[in-house]
Design an enzyme around this catalytic site. Sequence first.
Site, PDB file in Angstrom:
ATOM      1  N   ARG A  99       0.841  -1.204   0.000  1.00  0.00           N
ATOM      2  CA  ARG A  99       0.000   0.000   0.000  1.00  0.00           C
ATOM      3  C   ARG A  99       0.874   1.251   0.000  1.00  0.00           C
ATOM      4  NH1 ARG A  99      -4.543   0.268   4.527  1.00  0.00           N
ATOM      5  NH2 ARG A  99      -2.739   0.684   5.845  1.00  0.00           N
ATOM      6  N   LYS A 201      -3.019   6.105   1.557  1.00  0.00           N
ATOM      7  CA  LYS A 201      -2.928   6.594   2.939  1.00  0.00           C
ATOM      8  C   LYS A 201      -2.119   7.894   2.981  1.00  0.00           C
ATOM      9  CE  LYS A 201      -3.092   4.358   7.419  1.00  0.00           C
ATOM     10  NZ  LYS A 201      -4.435   4.797   7.741  1.00  0.00           N
ATOM     11  N   GLU A 237     -16.576   5.529   4.393  1.00  0.00           N
ATOM     12  CA  GLU A 237     -15.866   4.985   5.546  1.00  0.00           C
ATOM     13  C   GLU A 237     -15.973   5.939   6.709  1.00  0.00           C
ATOM     14  OE1 GLU A 237     -11.882   4.702   3.515  1.00  0.00           O
ATOM     15  OE2 GLU A 237     -11.219   5.684   5.343  1.00  0.00           O
TER      16      GLU A 237
HETATM   17  C1  COI Z   1      -4.540   2.859  11.387  1.00  0.00           C
HETATM   18  O1  COI Z   1      -5.554   2.214  11.614  1.00  0.00           O
HETATM   19  O2  COI Z   1      -3.410   2.325  11.440  1.00  0.00           O
HETATM   20  C2  COI Z   1      -4.607   4.278  11.037  1.00  0.00           C
HETATM   21  O3  COI Z   1      -3.692   4.751  10.451  1.00  0.00           O
HETATM   22  C3  COI Z   1      -5.765   5.100  11.425  1.00  0.00           C
HETATM   23  C4  COI Z   1      -5.343   6.331  12.173  1.00  0.00           C
HETATM   24  C5  COI Z   1      -6.449   7.316  12.163  1.00  0.00           C
HETATM   25  C6  COI Z   1      -4.918   6.022  13.576  1.00  0.00           C
END
Ligand code: COI
Length: 357
Positions: A99, A201, A237
């Site tokens: 990812r 991300k 989401e």
């Molecule tokens: C994760 O779930 O690893 C994330 O990056 C979400 C984040 C908002 C803590």
Amino acid sequence: MAPTSSSFSSSHTNGEHGYAEIDWDSLGFGLTPTDYMYMLKCSKNEEFTNGKLIPYGNIELSPAAAVLNYGQGIFEGLKATRRKDGKMVLFRPNENALRMIKGAERMCMPSPTVEHFIDAAKQTARANKRWIPPPGKGSLYLRPLLIGTGPILGLAPAPEYTFLIYASPVRAYFKEGGTALNLVVENEFDRASRGGVGGVKSITNYAPVLNAMTRAKKKGFSDVIYLDSITGKYIEEVSTCNIFMVKDKIISTPPTKGTILPGVTRKSIIEIAREYYGFKVEERQIEIEELMKADEAFCTGTAVAVVPIGSITYQDTRVEYQTTDNNDSVCKKLCSTYAAIQNGEIEDKKGWIVEIN
Ligand code: COI
């Protein structure tokens, strides 16, 4: 001199049985600084090679760094868990690596290879192993960052990049702990749009959700559900995680077509549901009205894990879902199998577990 991976020894351990001396029972999802972080820089058009572990601490950045000025950055999240059998493991780190590679392409950045990413994650977890909580008390959350750190004034890809992994011991993400979430559907703001970066991300996906999320939290909700930005009809989401619903034993979740983060936990839960339980799982558009009529709903994410949804409020309507008393709960089944694979209580038939020690 900065330590190398081979220079770590038990001299860095303290507390009972070599654990860091913190109250493991009061861990939430706050930042607890640990001992080391992995860091590596590379110039544009170069490859990332030979990073090293350095003491955890602040990093120096040019005020003109691309990440500060133009948001050129992506991140990942994965967990190192300590098992009762003494093994310390990562869960599907290759998925995070892939990812990150995809996200880096979208954001015009070079990226570490899958092998490099996994090695760096292992080194970081190993170097901070006294911070990996005792079995059943949480995990060590690893936060890989890939950021444009080179200075640039005109809008263009940065001349230099940094790949960094830091770590913090964590337990439940939400203050609700493992108990059901109360979500509200956001009416004003969208999270992602067609052709945007909702499917990678990118750091730029997170600050824009703070407004709706903090507004919702002030009203007592746990988080916000976003709708699609074109019709405002379909669920996408939650600010921090993916969402699923169950109706008549069929599990459904929105498809990852660019506006939704392809969560590693999301993918794992789909595979567990299909392969361990034989559930039908559909990845398809779900109207908010349909979610409101579901038998069950739940959220998935690395930080969040698998958490049931107790209620959803949409405009003036609030629906409640049966959760804690429901022994037949699909969410409970999937959550316990997901946890059992990580804890080693169920055989890892799919090669998801990567040992770090
Ligand atoms: C994760 O779930 O690893 C994330 O990056 C979400 C984040 C908002 C803590």
